[in-house]
Design a protein around this motif. Sequence first.
Motif, short mmCIF file in Angstrom:
data_model
loop_
_atom_site.label_atom_id
_atom_site.label_comp_id
_atom_site.label_asym_id
_atom_site.label_seq_id
_atom_site.Cartn_x
_atom_site.Cartn_y
_atom_site.Cartn_z
N LEU A 184 -28.79 1.93 28.16
CA LEU A 184 -28.20 1.56 26.88
C LEU A 184 -26.90 0.79 27.09
O LEU A 184 -26.57 -0.12 26.32
CB LEU A 184 -27.93 2.81 26.04
N VAL A 185 -26.16 1.17 28.13
CA VAL A 185 -24.92 0.47 28.47
C VAL A 185 -25.24 -0.96 28.89
O VAL A 185 -24.56 -1.92 28.48
CB VAL A 185 -24.16 1.21 29.59
N PRO A 187 -22.84 6.94 26.62
CA PRO A 187 -23.12 5.54 26.94
C PRO A 187 -22.36 4.56 26.08
O PRO A 187 -21.90 3.50 26.56
CB PRO A 187 -24.64 5.42 26.70
N TRP A 188 -22.16 4.91 24.83
CA TRP A 188 -21.48 4.01 23.91
C TRP A 188 -19.98 3.99 24.18
O TRP A 188 -19.31 2.96 23.97
CB TRP A 188 -21.79 4.43 22.47
N CYS A 189 -19.44 5.10 24.67
CA CYS A 189 -18.04 5.11 25.11
C CYS A 189 -17.85 4.17 26.30
O CYS A 189 -16.84 3.44 26.37
CB CYS A 189 -17.61 6.52 25.50
N ILE A 190 -18.80 4.18 27.22
CA ILE A 190 -18.68 3.32 28.39
C ILE A 190 -18.81 1.85 28.01
O ILE A 190 -18.15 0.97 28.59
CB ILE A 190 -19.73 3.71 29.45
N ILE A 191 -19.65 1.54 27.02
CA ILE A 191 -19.72 0.16 26.53
C ILE A 191 -18.35 -0.29 26.04
O ILE A 191 -17.85 -1.37 26.43
CB ILE A 191 -20.76 0.04 25.40
N ALA A 204 -33.40 11.17 33.29
CA ALA A 204 -31.97 11.32 32.97
C ALA A 204 -31.18 10.05 33.24
O ALA A 204 -30.10 9.86 32.67
CB ALA A 204 -31.39 12.48 33.79
N GLY A 205 -31.70 9.18 34.10
CA GLY A 205 -30.98 7.93 34.36
C GLY A 205 -31.25 6.86 33.34
O GLY A 205 -30.49 5.87 33.24
N LEU A 206 -32.30 7.01 32.55
CA LEU A 206 -32.69 5.94 31.62
C LEU A 206 -31.68 5.68 30.50
O LEU A 206 -31.51 4.52 30.10
CB LEU A 206 -34.07 6.24 31.03
N PRO A 207 -31.00 6.71 29.95
CA PRO A 207 -30.02 6.40 28.90
C PRO A 207 -28.89 5.49 29.36
O PRO A 207 -28.26 4.82 28.53
CB PRO A 207 -29.48 7.79 28.51
N VAL A 223 -22.14 3.17 36.69
CA VAL A 223 -20.98 4.06 36.59
C VAL A 223 -21.28 5.24 35.68
O VAL A 223 -20.83 6.36 35.92
CB VAL A 223 -19.74 3.27 36.10
N VAL A 224 -22.04 5.00 34.61
CA VAL A 224 -22.39 6.07 33.69
C VAL A 224 -23.03 7.24 34.44
O VAL A 224 -22.78 8.42 34.14
CB VAL A 224 -23.36 5.57 32.60
#
Length: 530
Positions: free
Chosen positions: A116-117, A327-331, A110-113, A136-137
Amino acid sequence: MTNRGAVTRTIALAPLLGLAALALAALTGGLSASFIDPDESSHYINTLFIGDWLRAGLPSPMTFAQDFYAHFPKLSIGHWPPGWYALLAPLFAVLRPSPFAAAILSAFIAGLPASLVGWGLFRAGASRLAIAAAFVVLLLPLEVESARYFLLDQPVTLVVGLAGIAWLAAADRPSWWRYALFAALAVFATLVKGNGVLVILVPLIEIVLSRRWALLADRSLWIAGVATGLLVLPWYLISFRISAGGFNYAPGFAYAWDSLVTNLKAVHANIGLSGMFLVAVGAIHHWRDARSGPVVRLSVAVILATLIFQAIVPVALVDRYILPLLPWCIILATLGIRSLWSFGAVFRAAAVACSVGMLVPPAIALAHETAKPDLGAPAIAQTMIDTPGIWLVDGRAGGEGAVIAAAAFADRGRRQIWTARASQWLSTSDFMGRGYVLTARTPGEAAATLDRLGIRGVVVVGERLRPAYPHSVVLTQAVETPGYLQRRTRFAIGPGVTLVAVRATPVTARPDLLATGSGSHNFAAMTGTQ
């Protein structure tokens, strides 16, 4: 930084994120020896089934599946695609992990995605913020919850993200092998979980956003697209009749609007208004930037693809279905912080305020996090192994599944016990529990069913100290007789009590009825092959 450099750093970062997610799951009480979410036990049983099939030497898959289902009726490949189960199956075949060990593995995955950030910000030139943002994600409410459950949402988030990265590489430097890599990841995403199909929308949206119209003339792209469809379509043609039974809504504008509103609320619940503002700032300010622009447009494409897919396919309105876009929102939000910081002193104060505001929802969620219930399933399973035969298991889908999963592990592949679901033999309903009808209306009728099946023992899981269904009350009354030895135990964690009742004298088991029973009782009905 080049894409290759970003990938190298991301690979190094990923294991640290996995360990951090595992630690957070443990600290919040999210690791339990008993699966409690209704889907967890099914995912575990599905993976264990393929692992045991490998251990058995690859016998006839349908025959093996029918026998496995007769013993452990939580097998449900078809309602979910087999991709992720098949990936983990060799590990399950070699190690045959317990549900608790599987929960540890799931928390790490669960931590691997979050990596992507890291990739996105490394690629966008924000290396100083990349590592911090990736960690942070893991604090976002949905991310914390996903690490606490053995589900498919984080795996599909990871594979969709990897497919997005592969697409950007192919779009930047088109070639046969780059398109083939994207196609392979896209196929795998759709075979991990149904909503992985959203990845097919990513190239379409990214081409429009980036105005890469020349790609549409590339024959390689169309060949890769056709190959993807040919590989994915057969599975979904076969399984649609089964999986469509889980759809809770009708398609149309009303559902699409409800989906959009619900999913945007879910985004707000995870990053707050401050985070959503930063997402907008990051996307707008970096849209045309030569270095970060491609990552921004890919991020927007994945976000839109997730929202559009969920609006089109009326499965359910569930917050965790938006995990692929977080993840893409956090980017974008991190790039938004970077943008505000570059505007001057006043805007730096705004960047700090928005950063703190974005962390408020995670802080509140963590403060209210409680330990997962644990009904003590391993001890119950050991009782079942010590008293082999047919066991009738009752409870809500989570508790019922927890016992069956624990029994499947404790059985060690020997098939010495059978488990039957009380919900299938004392009542009727569909796969989602809809249309419930009590069929054993009295303790006498329930007792007659127990005698007909040759039930050796009964397990009744009462979550929150309440019976799960009307048939649970009838079943409890049926075994509260001198013919059964009863033991009640409280949950190891959380409110609940479990009744274990074993016949005082042996009984002739009828496992043949478990495989050939009528209606929803048999394997053919479950798989849609009858």
